[in-house]
Design a protein around this motif. Structure first.
Motif, mmCIF file in Angstrom:
data_model
loop_
_atom_site.group_PDB
_atom_site.id
_atom_site.type_symbol
_atom_site.label_atom_id
_atom_site.label_comp_id
_atom_site.label_asym_id
_atom_site.label_seq_id
_atom_site.Cartn_x
_atom_site.Cartn_y
_atom_site.Cartn_z
ATOM 1 N N ALA A 1 2.152 13.069 -9.173
ATOM 2 C CA ALA A 1 2.318 12.621 -10.789
ATOM 3 C C ALA A 1 1.055 11.945 -11.391
ATOM 4 O O ALA A 1 1.100 12.312 -12.815
ATOM 5 N N ARG A 2 0.361 11.198 -10.588
ATOM 6 C CA ARG A 2 -0.650 10.736 -11.366
ATOM 7 C C ARG A 2 -1.759 11.704 -11.429
ATOM 8 O O ARG A 2 -2.539 11.764 -12.595
ATOM 9 N N ASP A 3 -2.002 12.833 -10.634
ATOM 10 C CA ASP A 3 -2.915 13.643 -10.941
ATOM 11 C C ASP A 3 -2.519 14.585 -11.920
ATOM 12 O O ASP A 3 -3.439 15.253 -12.445
ATOM 13 N N TRP A 4 -1.117 14.868 -12.232
ATOM 14 C CA TRP A 4 -0.668 15.630 -13.246
ATOM 15 C C TRP A 4 -1.193 14.889 -14.652
ATOM 16 O O TRP A 4 -1.383 15.618 -15.373
ATOM 17 N N LEU A 5 -0.887 13.555 -14.541
ATOM 18 C CA LEU A 5 -1.121 12.991 -15.976
ATOM 19 C C LEU A 5 -2.869 12.827 -16.362
ATOM 20 O O LEU A 5 -3.230 13.085 -17.322
ATOM 21 N N LEU B 1 0.824 -1.084 0.038
ATOM 22 C CA LEU B 1 -0.110 0.210 0.087
ATOM 23 C C LEU B 1 0.681 1.092 -0.154
ATOM 24 O O LEU B 1 0.416 2.379 -0.124
ATOM 25 N N ASP B 2 1.981 1.075 0.205
ATOM 26 C CA ASP B 2 3.147 2.291 0.082
ATOM 27 C C ASP B 2 3.198 2.474 -1.566
ATOM 28 O O ASP B 2 3.232 1.642 -2.222
ATOM 29 N N GLU B 3 3.043 3.846 -2.019
ATOM 30 C CA GLU B 3 2.833 3.876 -3.431
ATOM 31 C C GLU B 3 3.971 3.491 -4.292
ATOM 32 O O GLU B 3 4.055 2.983 -5.371
ATOM 33 N N ARG B 4 5.196 3.627 -3.921
ATOM 34 C CA ARG B 4 6.365 3.441 -4.235
ATOM 35 C C ARG B 4 6.486 1.888 -4.510
ATOM 36 O O ARG B 4 7.038 1.143 -5.516
ATOM 37 N N TYR C 1 13.570 5.919 3.324
ATOM 38 C CA TYR C 1 13.645 5.791 1.786
ATOM 39 C C TYR C 1 13.771 7.546 1.402
ATOM 40 O O TYR C 1 13.498 8.315 2.130
ATOM 41 N N VAL C 2 14.310 7.780 0.292
ATOM 42 C CA VAL C 2 14.586 8.766 -0.136
ATOM 43 C C VAL C 2 13.186 9.674 -0.377
ATOM 44 O O VAL C 2 12.417 9.228 -0.789
ATOM 45 N N SER C 3 13.187 11.063 0.083
ATOM 46 C CA SER C 3 11.908 11.825 0.066
ATOM 47 C C SER C 3 11.185 11.877 -1.228
ATOM 48 O O SER C 3 10.014 11.962 -1.374
ATOM 49 N N ARG C 4 11.856 11.882 -2.490
ATOM 50 C CA ARG C 4 11.251 12.106 -3.677
ATOM 51 C C ARG C 4 10.721 10.841 -4.070
ATOM 52 O O ARG C 4 10.168 10.832 -5.127
ATOM 53 N N TYR C 5 10.773 9.589 -3.394
ATOM 54 C CA TYR C 5 9.849 8.463 -3.629
ATOM 55 C C TYR C 5 8.691 8.432 -2.565
ATOM 56 O O TYR C 5 8.079 7.160 -2.405
ATOM 57 N N GLY C 6 8.344 9.317 -2.007
ATOM 58 C CA GLY C 6 7.434 9.409 -1.076
ATOM 59 C C GLY C 6 6.046 9.141 -1.582
ATOM 60 O O GLY C 6 5.708 9.474 -2.864
#
Length: 319
Positions: free
Chosen positions: A306-310, A260-263, A294-299
Motif C-alpha cells: 500500500a505504501r509503495d502504491w502511494l 516492528l510489525d507493520e500493522r 491475525y487475518v492475512s489481509r493485515y500482514g
C-alpha cells in the motif's frame, strides 16, 4: 533464601523486586536468565522498585502488573503512567496459591486478626469470610512480610502467605489452598530504562498508555478503531483516573504483536495522531510464547504494498 540465585557467580548488576525472598515477585524474577547470579535487591513497594531503576541502583525491576482474578495492579499502572522513559523487557507468569499460617499452638477457631498483603487478601477474602466470619484484616507490605510479622509482633493471629513458607519461618500451617480461585495467575513485567527493542519473535506483545483528546460521545470508540481497522487485537485495556479532574481517564493497553510489525506500527501512528498523550512501554515476547494470530489481509506485505502504491502515485509512475 539467598539474595542471589548463584552463590558462585560474581554479581555485577542489581535487580529489584518486592521482597523478601520467597514472594511471588521473587519467583517471577527467578525466571529471568540474565538475573541469575546477580544481586537481587529486596524493596517494599512498586515505587521503591522503579526508583531503583530511575536512579540506576538497579538495572531492572520485577513488578506485578495484572492478576487473572483482580485485574490490573493499579499501583503499577499509575507508576508506569507517571514515570517517563521506562520500558518493559519481558513478562512472566506465576501461578498463585496461598496458605494460612500462625505461631505454633494457634488454633484456627481462635484466629481473629489476619495479616495479608492487600492483593493476597482480595484473592482469599471469600475463604476467610466463610471460615473466619469475624476476622479483621491487617495489611502487610508483602506476602512473606505478612508471615514474618507474626514472629515480630503479637497483633495478628495468622497470616496469608505463599506455600512453603513454614520451611523458612517457625510457623505452622493452619490451612492450605485458601485462594478463592485455584487457577489464579499473576502477570509480572521486568522494567528497565533500556530503550533498545528486542527483535520480533512472532509471539510478542506491545504495551502503551494513551489518553483521550476530549470527553465527547464516541471518543473511546475512535481510539479503539485505531486497532480494529488494522487487525490488531488487544489483550488488555483498563482505565485509570488521570487525577486532574473528574471523568478524565488514561487507558493502559496491551496489543498483540510487535512495534516492528507493520500493522502494529501503523496502529501506533494512528494513536499518536489521535491522542494528546501516548506512552510506549515496549514490545517484548509473550510469556506463553504463543504465536500471534491475525487475518492475512493485515500482514506486513499488505501494508508495504500500500505504501509503495502511494509512493508511485505521488511520483507519477504508471499504474
Amino acid at each position: 533464601m539467598p539474595e542471589t540465585t548463584d552463590a558462585a557467580a560474581d554479581p555485577t548488576e542489581s535487580y529489584s523486586y518486592l521482597g523478601p525472598a520467597g514472594t511471588f515477585t521473587w519467583k517471577a524474577l527467578d525466571q529471568v536468565p540474565q538475573a541469575r547470579g546477580q544481586h537481587w535487591r529486596s524493596v517494599n513497594n512498586v515505587g521503591e522498585a522503579l526508583d531503583d531503576v530511575v536512579s540506576g541502583r538497579s538495572v531492572a525491576a520485577m513488578i506485578a502488573i495484572e492478576n487473572s482474578v483482580e485485574g490490573g495492579v493499579s499501583a503499577t499502572q499509575d507508576a508506569l503512567a507517571t514515570i517517563p522513559n521506562l520500558r518493559i523487557l519481558g513478562e512472566y507468569l506465576v501461578p498463585v496459591d496461598f496458605v494460612l499460617v500462625a505461631r505454633p499452638g494457634t488454633e484456627l477457631d481462635r484466629v481473629r486478626v489476619v495479616n495479608a498483603h492487600p492483593v493476597a487478601y482480595a484473592q482469599t477474602h471469600l475463604w476467610l469470610e466463610a471460615r473466619l466470619p469475624s476476622h479483621e484484616h491487617l495489611p502487610a507490605t508483602s506476602n512473606v512480610a505478612a508471615a514474618a510479622s507474626l514472629l515480630e509482633s503479637g497483633i495478628a493471629d495468622a497470616a496469608i502467605a505463599p506455600p512453603g513458607i513454614t520451611e523458612h519461618f517457625d510457623l505452622v500451617q493452619l490451612a492450605e489452598h485458601v485462594g478463592d480461585n485455584p487457577t489464579a495467575v499473576t502477570r509480572f513485567v521486568l522494567v528497565s530504562r533500556t530503550v533498545e527493542l528486542p527483535e520480533p519473535t512472532g509471539a510478542d506483545k506491545t504495551s502503551i498508555i494513551a489518553e483521550l483528546p476530549a470527553d465527547h460521545p464516541g471518543s473511546l470508540l475512535e481510539l479503539l478503531e485505531q486497532f480494529s481497522t488494522r487487525g490488531v487485537n488487544m489483550s488488555l485495556i483498563e482505565s485509570r483516573p488521570i487525577g486532574d479532574a473528574l471523568g478524565r481517564y488514561r487507558f493502559i493497553i496491551d496489543l498483540e504483536g510487535h512495534v516492528l510489525d507493520e500493522r502494529v506500527a501503523d496502529a501506533l501512528l494512528g494513536v499518536r495522531r489521535f491522542s494528546p498523550s501516548v506512552m510506549f512501554l515496549g514490545s517484548y515476547p509473550r510469556a506463553d510464547r504463543l504465536p500471534v494470530e491475525y487475518v492475512s489481509r493485515y500482514g506486513d506485505d499488505v501494508f508495504t504494498e500500500a505504501r509503495d502504491w502511494l509512493r508511485g502515485l505521488i511520483a507519477g509512475e504508471p499504474q
